[in-house]
Write a protein that holds these residues in place. Structure first.
Motif, PDB file in Angstrom:
ATOM      1  N   ILE A 205     -12.550  -8.504   6.100  1.00  0.00           N
ATOM      2  CA  ILE A 205     -12.472  -7.048   6.248  1.00  0.00           C
ATOM      3  C   ILE A 205     -13.657  -6.615   7.099  1.00  0.00           C
ATOM      4  O   ILE A 205     -14.786  -7.056   6.857  1.00  0.00           O
TER       5      ILE A 205
ATOM      6  N   ASP B 222       0.828  -1.197   0.000  1.00  0.00           N
ATOM      7  CA  ASP B 222       0.000   0.000   0.000  1.00  0.00           C
ATOM      8  C   ASP B 222       0.865   1.251   0.000  1.00  0.00           C
ATOM      9  O   ASP B 222       0.617   2.202  -0.751  1.00  0.00           O
TER      10      ASP B 222
ATOM     11  N   ARG C 153      -8.517  -4.542   0.263  1.00  0.00           N
ATOM     12  CA  ARG C 153      -9.122  -3.515   1.096  1.00  0.00           C
ATOM     13  C   ARG C 153     -10.535  -3.269   0.607  1.00  0.00           C
ATOM     14  O   ARG C 153     -10.917  -3.643  -0.508  1.00  0.00           O
TER      15      ARG C 153
ATOM     16  N   ARG D 200     -10.427   0.546   4.116  1.00  0.00           N
ATOM     17  CA  ARG D 200     -10.157  -0.298   5.285  1.00  0.00           C
ATOM     18  C   ARG D 200      -9.396  -1.525   4.828  1.00  0.00           C
ATOM     19  O   ARG D 200      -9.893  -2.312   4.030  1.00  0.00           O
ATOM     20  N   LEU D 201      -8.136  -1.662   5.305  1.00  0.00           N
ATOM     21  CA  LEU D 201      -7.329  -2.821   4.940  1.00  0.00           C
ATOM     22  C   LEU D 201      -7.883  -4.082   5.583  1.00  0.00           C
ATOM     23  O   LEU D 201      -8.302  -4.069   6.739  1.00  0.00           O
TER      24      LEU D 201
END
Length: 810
Positions: A207, A88, A171, A179-180
């Motif tokens: 997730i 990321d 994500r 949100r990872l």
């Protein structure tokens, strides 16, 4: 702190010292005849101490191994987390570098900046569906519904690249917020369906995203190392925070009709009561007047308002409205719990609530029982749910004259809202219940029986199990509804979540069973098996031994016969038995010599061979009180095999007892027979490794079965005579099933015990073929019984395979 290698070195050293002690002992043994030298005893004591040291080292090694595995799992997960974060960060850096280059190259940047941003966003948002579909394999397990009133949404699934590119992470994005997830989780189910792609093994992800108000779009993206985030799935999400109840549609594990489960977000007591009040008032209007049919018993302690409200909703949506709810609070210090209960105590005459000081769950349950007025009582834990037809199903069964009724159950995963781990139980099996606390939920009794039995506070932790043990001793009629009527909430730290969450329970279970055995005057002791919540029943030491006649049909096959007779002679610790060999015209000299060398009675049995007639003639010649029919291709493994078989066979309500038979590779050949397999009957769990739990303890605990193999079967001689022996119309097969079914007609139990173990070198001594005439004879006599199903093999399980897997309806 010592590590595993230190313990391994210590183990080798102890083994060397043990070898030395054994060598020393061997030098003394020949010289001890006629002498009282204490040196062998000293050597034996030394060896014993060293063995204990080795056992301790083995336990340390096992602990080290478990700790190492836990560290490895954590390290692997941390590695995946670091990997996705690194990817990321790399993607973000690359985007910034590209942006800077564009700025530096463009003299008119400020003029075209709004247009560039618009173009950049639209280009980034477009899904190259064709390219992704060709390379990325993915699927979602959760959520089932994209409309929820919960604050957090769990997304669970899997994805991997077919081209072999390493995915670093996934994500979820809602608007500009990302949100990872946790990527790289083991997915053996995906591997089975995608064997050609190694990346499928660690393709799982979860997730958790915050649910915004109203309608939004959830976009799932994946990233490869050194690349940018790429979208692969989009779906509309509706966050309905205006309503409190979210009825989620769930498919039960027993392939029944879909079921609506109430799911509530965290609530205050005030909000929970506002939700429930009109529903309770509506129930009071539709409930029949007079004494209720059911009193639902619920002890509470620090219950979350939303959990208690969900339990209430499952009760309020019952198809049978003829119930009252009796709640006893065990001194909850939580103000919200007490406030909700105080409000509920005034909501309806069908809700009865009492408060008490904290005295434990048994005392609270007894207090709730004292409130009950219904004809029957059912037990509902404060955070569990009932199937909508639970009370109606139980009422139908109770109407057949039953005193106690229990049902199948599953678990409600509190994190995901999914129904998981279905438990499909047998019909009432008292022997199995002594080893496994299987009755569980849903449990209903006649109120008079429940009140007279009551719960014992000294068994808090296994109070339901101990309660049913005592209730069953009254001669009560106990029935089973083979349908999942109860959803047991699976929360952190509960037994529903982890079987060894409360280690004290094993000791309480053992104490409860031993007290039960004493009350029933059964000469045995319950002992741990080494598996959580499983007990073995060991017969007490005998002062007198009733004689046993072991009957073995045979012909030639000296190697097979020698192995059988040798194991009986050398392994059997039971002191009083005879061996009768039914000789079907043996001509082999070696086999004839064996019948002289071993202490057996040889009875000639002429051709043609008929297994039933051979055993019947052997039984007629037997002098023992008990008959053990044994194949010649068996080999005794456990020394106390006869003690265990006699313990069961001598009980008046038992018709026959059978052993655990295993193949040479130590997998199961016989652990009981189920009716209906292959259209007739066959062995369950064939091929299972021995020493494992089987289905809910069915391979390590004694239990009732519908039939036993005649390869190793014990029965009382007078009972065998009353039955007329084996049916001699059966030549080679099914005479054992026929005998067992005749015993069942008399109301007698058939017991399989895993403590009596023998190897079965199946069909070594005689050519194997399938006798269709025997099959047709069995169906002619017992087809109606077979078609009704096996009471000890739940109809929701796969009968064709006999492995206790779930039934798959087409």
């Amino acid at each position: 702190m010592p590590d595993g290698s230190d313990h391994l070195r210590d183990l080798h050293a102890e083994l060397d010292r043990l070898r030395g002690s054994l060598v020393e002992l061997r030098t003394f043994l020949p010289s001890t005849h006629g002498s009282a030298s204490p040196r062998p005893a000293i050597a034996l004591e030394s060896a014993h101490r060293q063995l204990n040291s080795i056992k301790a080292l083995v336990r340390l090694l096992q602990t080290d191994l478990a700790a190492t595995q836990a560290r490895l799992d954590r390290a692997e997960q941390e590695a995946w987390d670091h990997k996705v974060k690194r990817a990321d960060a790399t993607a973000r850096l690359k985007n910034r570098e590209n942006l800077l280059e564009q700025i530096q190259r463009s003299a008119a940047w400020r003029a075209v900046k709004p247009l560039w941003k618009l173009f950049h966003r639209s280009r980034k948002s477009r899904l190259d569906a064709k390219e992704i579909a060709g390379d990325l394999a993915f699927a979602l397990d959760l959520p089932k519904e994209w409309k929820t009133n919960r604050e957090i949404l769990l997304i669970k699934g899997w994805c991997f690249s077919r081209s072999g590119k390493a995915i670093a992470g996934v994500r979820a994005k809602i608007g500009r917020k990302g949100r990872l997830g946790r990527y790289g989780l083991e997915r053996p189910d995906v591997v089975r369906a995608n064997r050609d792609w190694p990346a499928a093994r660690r393709s799982g992800f979860t997730i958790e995203v915050a649910v915004p108000r109203g309608i939004s779009t959830v976009r799932l993206e994946f990233i490869e190392q050194g690349s940018d985030w790429q979208p692969f799935f989009e779906h509309e999400l509706q966050g309905d925070v205006s309503g409190e109840i979210d009825f989620e549609i769930r498919k039960p594990a027993n392939n029944g009709a879909t079921e609506q489960l109430p799911r509530l977000r965290p609530l205050s007591a005030e909000k929970a009561f506002e939700l429930l009040e009109p529903l309770f008032q509506e129930h009071a209007q539709r409930a029949p007047a007079g004494i209720p049919l059911f009193s639902v018993i619920t002890p509470t302690y620090d219950t979350r308002p939303e959990w208690l409200a969900e339990a209430a909703l499952s009760l309020l949506h019952q198809t049978c409205a003829d119930w009252e709810w009796c709640i006893a609070d065990d001194g909850s210090p939580n103000r919200e719990t007490k406030k909700l209960l105080e409000r509920l105590s005034r909501v309806s005459p069908r809700v009865r609530v009492e408060f008490a000081a904290n005295r434990g769950i048994s005392a609270a349950t007894n207090q709730a029982l004292d409130l009950a007025r219904g004809e029957h009582v059912c037990f509902l834990d404060h955070d569990d749910l009932l199937h909508p037809s639970a009370l109606e199903s139980v009422a139908n069964k109770m109407g057949q004259g039953c005193d106690i009724v229990y049902s199948d159950e599953d678990k409600l995963d509190d994190a995901s809202g999914e129904l998981v781990e279905p438990f499909f139980k047998p019909d009432w099996s008292p022997e199995y219940f002594r080893g496994v606390m299987y009755v569980g939920h849903l449990l209903c009794l006649r109120r008079t029986l429940a009140v007279s039995t009551r719960f014992d506070s000294t068994f808090d932790g296994v109070q339901d199990f101990e309660f049913i043990l005592r209730a069953s001793e009254s001669g009560a009629t106990i029935a089973h509804v083979p349908k999942i009527l109860y959803h047991w909430r699976k929360t952190a730290g509960s037994i529903a979540e982890k079987s060894d969450a409360k280690p004290r329970i094993d000791a309480l279970q053992q104490r409860a069973v031993n007290a039960h055995l004493a009350r029933m005057k059964l000469p045995a002791q319950a002992e741990p098996t080494g598996l959580p919540h499983r007990l073995r029943i060991n017969p007490a030491k005998r002062e007198t031994f009733p004689p046993v006649s072991i009957i073995i049909p045979t012909k030639n096959a000296p190697n097979v016969l020698q192995r059988c007779l040798k194991s009986i002679s050398e392994k059997t610790s039971y002191p009083k038995f005879e061996v009768i060999v039914m000789d079907n015209e043996t001509t082999d000299e070696a086999a004839l010599r064996l019948m002289k060398e071993y202490p057996v009675r040889r009875i000639e049995f002429p051709n043609p061979f008929n297994f039933s007639r051979a055993n019947n003639q052997g039984a007629a010649a037997a002098t023992g009180d008990f008959l053990l029919f044994l194949n010649n291709d068996t080999e005794v493994v456990s020394e106390d095999w006869l003690q265990h078989l006699v313990y069961y066979a001598e009980q008046p309500d038992v018709g026959a007892a059978g052993a655990l038979l295993v193949y040479a590779d130590r997998t199961v050949q016989h652990a009981g027979v189920a009716l209906g397999m292959r259209g007739t009957a066959d062995h369950t769990m064939r091929g299972f490794p021995i020493g494992v739990d089987g289905y809910a303890g069915s391979l390590v605990c004694a239990r009732e079965v519908s039939a036993l193999t005649g390869a190793c079967l014990m029965i009382r001689k007078p009972l065998f005579r009353e039955l007329g022996g084996f049916n001699e119309h059966f030549f080679t097969a099914y005479q054992d099933v026929d005998l067992c079914l005749r015993l069942r007609v008399r109301g007698l139990r058939l017991i399989f015990t895993p403590e009596a173990v023998a190897l079965h070198h199946e069909s070594v001594s005689r050519q194997s073929y399938y006798d269709m005439i025997d099959r047709m004879l069995l169906l002619d006599q017992w087809e109606d019984v077979i078609e009704r199903g096996d009471p000890y093999y739940n109809r929701n399980l796969n009968l064709e395979r006999g492995d206790y897997g779930p039934r798959r309806d087409e």
